[in-house]
Design a protein around this motif. Structure first.
Motif, mmCIF file in Angstrom:
data_model
loop_
_atom_site.group_PDB
_atom_site.id
_atom_site.type_symbol
_atom_site.label_atom_id
_atom_site.label_comp_id
_atom_site.label_asym_id
_atom_site.label_seq_id
_atom_site.Cartn_x
_atom_site.Cartn_y
_atom_site.Cartn_z
ATOM 1 N N ARG A 97 0.795 -1.220 0.020
ATOM 2 C CA ARG A 97 -0.178 -0.020 -0.032
ATOM 3 C C ARG A 97 1.038 1.280 0.064
ATOM 4 N N TYR A 98 0.316 2.270 -0.729
ATOM 5 C CA TYR A 98 0.797 3.713 -0.760
ATOM 6 C C TYR A 98 0.106 4.592 -1.176
ATOM 7 N N ILE A 99 0.344 5.585 -1.867
ATOM 8 C CA ILE A 99 -0.815 6.722 -2.104
ATOM 9 C C ILE A 99 -1.857 6.348 -2.915
ATOM 10 N N ASP A 100 -2.196 5.508 -3.681
ATOM 11 C CA ASP A 100 -3.279 5.189 -4.198
ATOM 12 C C ASP A 100 -4.393 4.498 -3.423
ATOM 13 N N SER A 101 -3.867 3.974 -1.949
ATOM 14 C CA SER A 101 -4.711 3.686 -1.190
ATOM 15 C C SER A 101 -5.606 4.720 -0.634
ATOM 16 N N SER A 102 -4.540 5.739 -0.218
ATOM 17 C CA SER A 102 -5.454 6.962 0.148
ATOM 18 C C SER A 102 -6.373 7.430 -0.839
ATOM 19 N N ILE A 103 -6.142 7.581 -1.953
ATOM 20 C CA ILE A 103 -7.034 8.201 -3.200
ATOM 21 C C ILE A 103 -8.188 7.338 -3.173
ATOM 22 N N ALA A 104 -8.003 5.725 -3.064
ATOM 23 C CA ALA A 104 -9.158 5.082 -3.292
ATOM 24 C C ALA A 104 -10.092 4.940 -2.172
ATOM 25 N N TYR A 105 -9.491 4.986 -0.834
ATOM 26 C CA TYR A 105 -10.287 4.653 0.232
ATOM 27 C C TYR A 105 -10.885 6.390 0.830
ATOM 28 N N GLN A 106 -9.881 6.998 1.024
ATOM 29 C CA GLN A 106 -10.348 8.374 1.498
ATOM 30 C C GLN A 106 -10.873 9.320 0.361
ATOM 31 N N GLY A 107 -10.061 9.275 -0.797
ATOM 32 C CA GLY A 107 -10.584 10.242 -1.905
ATOM 33 C C GLY A 107 -11.866 9.999 -2.418
ATOM 34 N N VAL A 108 -11.967 8.657 -2.890
ATOM 35 C CA VAL A 108 -13.010 8.089 -3.525
ATOM 36 C C VAL A 108 -14.087 7.496 -2.704
ATOM 37 N N SER A 109 -13.901 6.520 -1.623
ATOM 38 C CA SER A 109 -14.972 5.767 -1.003
ATOM 39 C C SER A 109 -15.346 6.839 0.106
ATOM 40 N N ARG A 110 -14.500 7.605 0.840
ATOM 41 C CA ARG A 110 -15.034 8.698 1.863
ATOM 42 C C ARG A 110 -15.375 9.779 1.393
ATOM 43 N N ALA A 111 -15.419 10.028 0.020
ATOM 44 C CA ALA A 111 -15.686 10.993 -1.010
ATOM 45 C C ALA A 111 -15.257 12.370 -0.391
ATOM 46 N N LEU A 112 -13.832 12.251 -0.233
ATOM 47 C CA LEU A 112 -12.964 13.810 0.215
ATOM 48 C C LEU A 112 -12.633 14.424 -1.076
ATOM 49 N N GLY A 113 -12.694 13.543 -2.280
ATOM 50 C CA GLY A 113 -12.056 13.904 -3.498
ATOM 51 C C GLY A 113 -10.755 13.672 -3.901
ATOM 52 N N VAL A 114 -10.832 13.165 -5.133
ATOM 53 C CA VAL A 114 -9.359 12.433 -5.559
ATOM 54 C C VAL A 114 -8.248 13.454 -5.627
ATOM 55 N N ASP A 115 -8.742 14.657 -6.159
ATOM 56 C CA ASP A 115 -7.360 15.861 -6.167
ATOM 57 C C ASP A 115 -7.136 16.083 -4.903
#
Ligand code: TYD
Length: 208
Positions: A97-115
């Protein structure tokens, strides 16, 4: 001195990342390379302490922003203390795991935003990206049956994990040359062989 190779394994719960990262480490060592196998959240003393907070079910309902900041803080320390010094000394780094986990879990699934989540992680890591990201794609219906006692993240509902999966796949589609996407359905040996061959091509400078 030549820099080490930096490889990240990503995927949902029960995708087999730990098994595959260990098998790739064996392969690289057989090629005579120095390898550091590490994981997130964790991989450095302070980052492991933050991991304890992040996965503790006592903190169910933690605010998504606090969660994202803690993952980013753990990553900043991991990169500063473990990953960058290893790469600089010529050691290959494989991280579970690395940055993409944050993007997928927090950015997408928690809806904080990918960017915003991507920007936060790039700030935390001073823009350190893997040479290759191996995405082990697994249907969460199956993956979640492979985990043991669920931690705080694994306890999220199935829909949460379905969004995570789509998040990972979209990231790989966005930059296909930096990803190897493999269905986690195969046998561990067949998956390991595909990964080893891709990494060999990278090291040997093939155009593959
Ligand atoms: P871990 O036990 O390492 O899970 P796995 O064996 O599936 O890798 O727990 C890490 C959990 O934290 C996992 O559910 C994914 C999640 N996570 C995030 O939500 N964001 C992140 O940036 C990272 C690194 C992990």
């Amino acid at each position: 001195m030549e820099h080490g190779l930096f490889i990240a394994f990503e995927g949902g719960e029960g995708a087999g990342k730990s098994t595959q990262s260990a098998l790739l480490a064996d392969h690289l060592r057989e090629r005579g390379r120095d390898v550091r196998l590490t994981r997130e959240p964790g991989g450095a003393p302070a980052s492991e302490a933050i991991r304890g907070v992040l996965l503790d079910r006592a903190f169910e309902g933690m605010s998504p922003r606090a969660e994202a900041l803690l993952f980013a803080a753990a990553r900043a320390e991991h990169v500063h203390r473990t990953i960058r010094p290893s790469l600089d000394s010529g050691t290959d780094v494989i991280t579970d795991r690395y940055i993409d986990s944050s993007i997928a879990y927090q950015g997408v699934s928690r809806a904080l935003g990918v960017d915003v989540v991507e920007e936060l992680s790039l700030w935390a890591t001073e823009d350190l990206l893997p040479d290759l990201t191996v995405l082990l794609d697994v249907n969460p219906h199956l993956g979640l049956t492979r985990t043991g006692e669920p931690d705080r993240m694994e306890s999220e509902p199935l829909e949460f994990h379905l969004r995570v999966r789509q998040g990972f796949l979209s990231l790989a589609e966005r930059a296909p040359h930096r990803y190897l996407v493999i269905s986690a359905d195969g046998t561990p040996e067949s998956i390991a062989a595909i990964i080893a061959s891709e990494v060999d091509s990278l090291l040997d400078g093939d155009a593959a």
